[in-house]
Design an enzyme around this catalytic site. Structure first.
Site, PDB file in Angstrom:
ATOM      1  CG  ASN A   5      -4.400 -10.229   4.690  1.00  0.00           C
ATOM      2  OD1 ASN A   5      -5.471 -10.585   5.163  1.00  0.00           O
ATOM      3  ND2 ASN A   5      -3.277 -10.273   5.383  1.00  0.00           N
ATOM      4  CB  CYS A   6      -7.080  -6.854  -0.024  1.00  0.00           C
ATOM      5  SG  CYS A   6      -7.482  -5.864  -1.452  1.00  0.00           S
ATOM      6  N   PRO A   7      -4.686  -7.846  -2.213  1.00  0.00           N
ATOM      7  CG  PRO A   7      -3.678  -7.360  -4.302  1.00  0.00           C
ATOM      8  CD  PRO A   7      -3.423  -7.353  -2.788  1.00  0.00           C
TER       9      PRO A   7
END
Length: 75
Positions: A13-15
């Site tokens: 998941n981000c980042p």
């Protein structure tokens, strides 16, 4: 599309997909193409923004089910 290196960012998941992309691009030479496969729904906007901020060219982005595939050319 032809590419020089592939990055598997599925499940991240981000980042993290962007950070891994940045690291992979650092090891590449100008003009080489990195293929990124991600599953984070926010990846589309993230990679568009990353390309604008860094000057690397986002050649294409595509979605197949829950997977997103990006091709980025190193500046």
């Amino acid at each position: 599309m032809n590419f020089d290196k592939e990055l598997d960012a599925k499940g991240l998941n981000c980042p993290l997909p962007i950070l891994r992309c940045k690291k992979s691009l650092a090891d590449m030479t100008t003009g080489q193409v990195l293929k990124i496969v991600a599953t984070d729904p926010g990846a589309i906007k993230d990679f568009e923004a990353f390309a604008k901020q860094t000057g690397n060219e986002l050649l294409s982005s595509a979605q197949a089910g829950a997977e997103f595939t990006f091709f980025m050319k190193k500046k």
